[in-house]
Design a protein around this motif. Structure first.
Motif, PDB file in Angstrom:
ATOM      1  N   ASP A  20      45.217  54.747  65.191  1.00 43.20           N
ATOM      2  CA  ASP A  20      45.610  53.527  64.479  1.00 43.20           C
ATOM      3  C   ASP A  20      44.553  53.238  63.426  1.00 43.20           C
ATOM      4  N   VAL A  21      44.988  52.792  62.249  1.00 43.37           N
ATOM      5  CA  VAL A  21      44.084  52.524  61.133  1.00 43.37           C
ATOM      6  C   VAL A  21      43.870  51.019  61.014  1.00 43.37           C
ATOM      7  N   SER A  22      42.627  50.620  60.751  1.00 48.03           N
ATOM      8  CA  SER A  22      42.315  49.197  60.604  1.00 48.03           C
ATOM      9  C   SER A  22      43.011  48.622  59.373  1.00 48.03           C
ATOM     10  N   PRO A  23      43.266  47.310  59.344  1.00 44.51           N
ATOM     11  CA  PRO A  23      43.968  46.702  58.205  1.00 44.51           C
ATOM     12  C   PRO A  23      43.295  46.943  56.861  1.00 44.51           C
ATOM     13  N   ASP A  24      41.957  47.058  56.841  1.00 43.92           N
ATOM     14  CA  ASP A  24      41.281  47.318  55.570  1.00 43.92           C
ATOM     15  C   ASP A  24      41.223  48.803  55.234  1.00 43.92           C
ATOM     16  N   GLY A  25      41.765  49.659  56.111  1.00 38.67           N
ATOM     17  CA  GLY A  25      41.815  51.092  55.850  1.00 38.67           C
ATOM     18  C   GLY A  25      40.497  51.810  55.989  1.00 38.67           C
ATOM     19  N   GLY A  74      42.073  42.417  61.770  1.00 38.40           N
ATOM     20  CA  GLY A  74      41.045  43.450  61.835  1.00 38.40           C
ATOM     21  C   GLY A  74      39.854  43.109  62.703  1.00 38.40           C
ATOM     22  N   GLY A 289      53.365  49.517  59.266  1.00 39.11           N
ATOM     23  CA  GLY A 289      52.519  50.016  58.191  1.00 39.11           C
ATOM     24  C   GLY A 289      53.136  51.116  57.368  1.00 39.11           C
ATOM     25  N   CYS A 290      54.198  51.747  57.879  1.00 38.14           N
ATOM     26  CA  CYS A 290      54.759  52.893  57.160  1.00 38.14           C
ATOM     27  C   CYS A 290      55.618  52.473  55.970  1.00 38.14           C
ATOM     28  N   ASN A 335      48.441  53.179  56.424  1.00 35.75           N
ATOM     29  CA  ASN A 335      47.861  51.963  55.874  1.00 35.75           C
ATOM     30  C   ASN A 335      47.842  52.061  54.351  1.00 35.75           C
ATOM     31  N   GLU A 336      48.956  51.782  53.728  1.00 36.03           N
ATOM     32  CA  GLU A 336      49.165  51.692  52.282  1.00 36.03           C
ATOM     33  C   GLU A 336      48.822  52.969  51.528  1.00 36.03           C
TER      34      GLU A 336
END
Length: 635
Positions: A20-25, A74, A289-290, A335-336
């Motif tokens: 899993d990737v953190s919200p800030d990437g 996050g 997130g995808c 994540n974006e």
């Protein structure tokens, strides 16, 4: 000469999963699983790594931690860990480290969870069982429905999985869904007012394999189905504006297997829009997130046993392949502008990789198995492709690391499960061990295998032991033309549907000198009433029930042809296998033994259908050792 990979090397391989990737990437978390040789136990813990080029570090103590998920702000990480009673619960820990704190204490444990957008609540999936509770006296078990047990979960009875809301600070909970059906994979809408989830609460759920997308208010109340036109939904994600849902699933009621899926967009009261055409099978689950801010959806697409990272336009503008091939991608998290996934290949069991969506490049993040793979080089992979009728058949041929074409080698035909499984560009310990023992391995994807298109996957239906059998034999014929194959030393191995086919083969073809048959389907008529999916799967694959389809079930059962078996057979089966119940092997063993055939039967205690991956490590090793011993003796 290369040092071979042996059965006891199952203890040395490290597994990575659930990224899993953190919200800030900037960070990725994942689960590292390894076997403690001293204690002979499987240990898993959450790891944390800075992107793009940090080193992984231990983040939770374990030993049974899994499914880490960052909170939307996050600041906090949630994960699953067993409580004192062995039930998995949600725990949380600060994203910069510290002591973990248990949040849930649900009697039914937790299977999955999702953070609310404001990070104050969790939607969790927990089991509701009216018979829960301890008793010092023996308790009867009452069966009221066909689906009363599951190979994954064991006894079900009247229990169902439902969605609960839990306050992260207090642990207080409220049940949101109920009724006759299992609910799973909850996701919050962006504004936090609705929850979408996957459910099998459908009419005739006992006899059909159907999953729908339902949406319910976060305050509870009536649920609404958004996927009326689909026969199956496997995962779901909200659009950034909260008006639509992306789902992975199927519009074809005959396609039972989740490995054959398409991508769709749903809207409340709107017709379903299909975004992919089946050229690539959508093999990854979708999550919030995808769905990117530019309106595209990032998924993994599989084709001919290889994975590709793809960008799909949500307005029907088509699919673009970003990167991939020569690998199998699983557990996608996006994540974006970057994604992470687990990448396995024929030369590696699996590593965490980062894929940059801007530069369209891939970077490997973990190297846990590099030392092992250097000491024990994997098999060489070659491809074999040929045509039968209107079908192109692909096979993978695994050769010893130091293969010499001037020598001759025995050949083992390996057959995958399913029948809608497939052999792919991945690391298969069975193949590696066989190659290490000096065998060439032929891994064929006959008709019925997934990732080759809808017509191909459906071609096996109501034809088990027909054209699929001929595809396999044609592949053996093709490879046996090579001078380095010893035609007098041929073996066959298969598990599950592969067990069906390997036992079918020895009743119809006498060229094989040894057969290893794992968890087979031997008698389709009895399996219909004893398997946990005998009705929902069997009627679909075999053409009807055991009452209306007796002749076909008997004709397509390997047990019918047991008198013609000349090949020595080793049967191996888990004792608590509800998918292909052990009575299948019991019948075949007795029939072979009664006729004086060469046969042995190995029973694996406390082992379900997937025990070769999930059972105690010593049992996984023993399966491989006994397979090798049987082939060594007869080949």
């Amino acid at each position: 000469m290369a040092t071979p990979i042996l059965p006891d090397h199952v203890y040395d391989l490290v597994d990575v999963s659930s990224p899993d990737v953190s919200p800030d990437g900037l960070w990725v978390v994942f689960v590292k699983t390894a076997i403690d040789r001293k204690e002979m136990t499987v240990c898993s813990q959450v790891m944390r790594q800075k992107l793009p080029d940090g080193n992984p570090s231990v983040f939770t103590a374990g030993p049974k931690d899994g499914l880490p998920k960052f909170a939307p702000d996050g600041h906090t990480l949630g994960f699953l860990r067993p409580d004192q009673k062995g039930k998995r619960q949600v725990w949380v820990i600060a994203s910069n480290g510290g002591e973990a704190r248990q949040v849930t204490s649900l009697i039914g444990g937790v299977r999955d969870f999702a953070w609310s957008p404001d990070a104050t609540r969790l939607a969790v999936v927990s089991k509701v069982d009216p018979d829960d509770g301890e008793s010092k006296y023996p308790k009867t078990q009452v069966v009221r429905r066909i689906r009363y047990r599951s190979d994954e979960s064991g006894w079900l009875g009247d229990a169902f999985w439902h969605v609960f809301l839990v306050d992260v600070n207090t642990g207080e909970w409220r049940q949101v869904t109920d009724g006759e059906g299992d609910d799973r994979s909850p996701v919050w809408s962006p504004e936090g007012k609705q929850i979408a989830f996957v459910t099998d609460r459908v009419t005739s759920r006992d006899v059909v394999h159907r999953f729908e997308t339902h949406v319910v208010s976060a305050t509870g109340g009536d649920r609404a189905c958004w996927s009326d036109d689909l026969s199956r939904v496997d995962s779901v994600a909200w659009s950034p504006d909260g008006l639509s849902l992306a789902v992975v699933g199927s519009h074809d009621a005959e396609v039972w297997d989740p490995r054959m899926a398409w991508l769709y967009v749903l809207g409340k009261g709107q017709p379903v829009q299909r975004l992919t055409d089946g050229t690539y099978t959508v093999s990854s689950s979708v999550s919030n997130g995808c769905w990117l801010s530019d309106g595209s959806i990032v998924v993994v697409g599989d084709r001919a046993g290889e994975s590709f990272l793809c960008r799909v336009s949500a307005d029907g503008g088509g699919m673009k392949v970003i990167l991939g091939g020569g690998q199998v991608l699983t557990s996608l998290a996006v994540n974006e502008d970057r994604a992470v996934a687990i990448s396995g290949s024929p030369s590696s069991p699996g590593d965490l990789v980062m894929m940059d969506l801007v530069t369209e490049t891939q970077t490997r993040l973990t190297t846990y198995n590099d030392g092992f793979l250097k000491a024990y080089p994997p098999a060489r992979l070659e491809r074999l492709t040929f045509s039968r009728g209107k079908m192109n058949i692909q096979a993978r041929v695994f050769l010893p690391h130091d293969f010499d074409a001037s020598k001759t080698y025995p050949l083992v035909l390996d057959i995958h499960g399913g029948p809608n499984g497939r052999f792919s560009d991945s690391f298969d310990i069975t193949h590696q061990v066989l190659v290490g023992a000096g065998y060439i391995v032929l891994a064929v994807n006959p008709r019925g295998s997934s990732s080759y298109g809808l017509d191909f996957v459906k071609a096996v239906m109501c034809d088990w032991g027909g054209e699929d059998f001929l595809d396999l034999m044609a592949a053996v014929d093709q490879l046996c033309k090579q001078p380095y194959v010893d035609r007098n030393r041929l073996g066959v191995h298969g598990y599950s549907y592969g067990g069906f086919m390997s036992s079918w083969i020895v009743g119809h073809d006498h060229r094989f000198k040894a057969a290893v048959v794992g968890a087979p389907c031997i008698n389709l008529h009895s399996m219909y009433g004893t398997s946990d999916i005998g009705v929902s799967f069997g009627e679909n694959q075999w053409g009807g029930s055991s009452l209306e389809n007796v002749k076909a079930l008997v004709e397509r059962s390997p047990l019918t042809y047991v008198k013609d078996v000349q090949t020595p057979v080793l049967l191996m089966h888990g004792e608590i296998d509800y998918r292909c119940p052990i009575e299948q092997s019991e019948q075949f063993f007795v029939a072979l033994k009664r006729q004086g055939k060469a046969v042995e039967f190995v029973r694996f205690p406390d082992s379900a259908h997937g025990f070769r991956r999930s059972a105690h490590p010593t049992l996984r090793e023993e399966y491989l050792k006994r397979m090798l011993q049987w082939f060594e003796h007869y080949l």
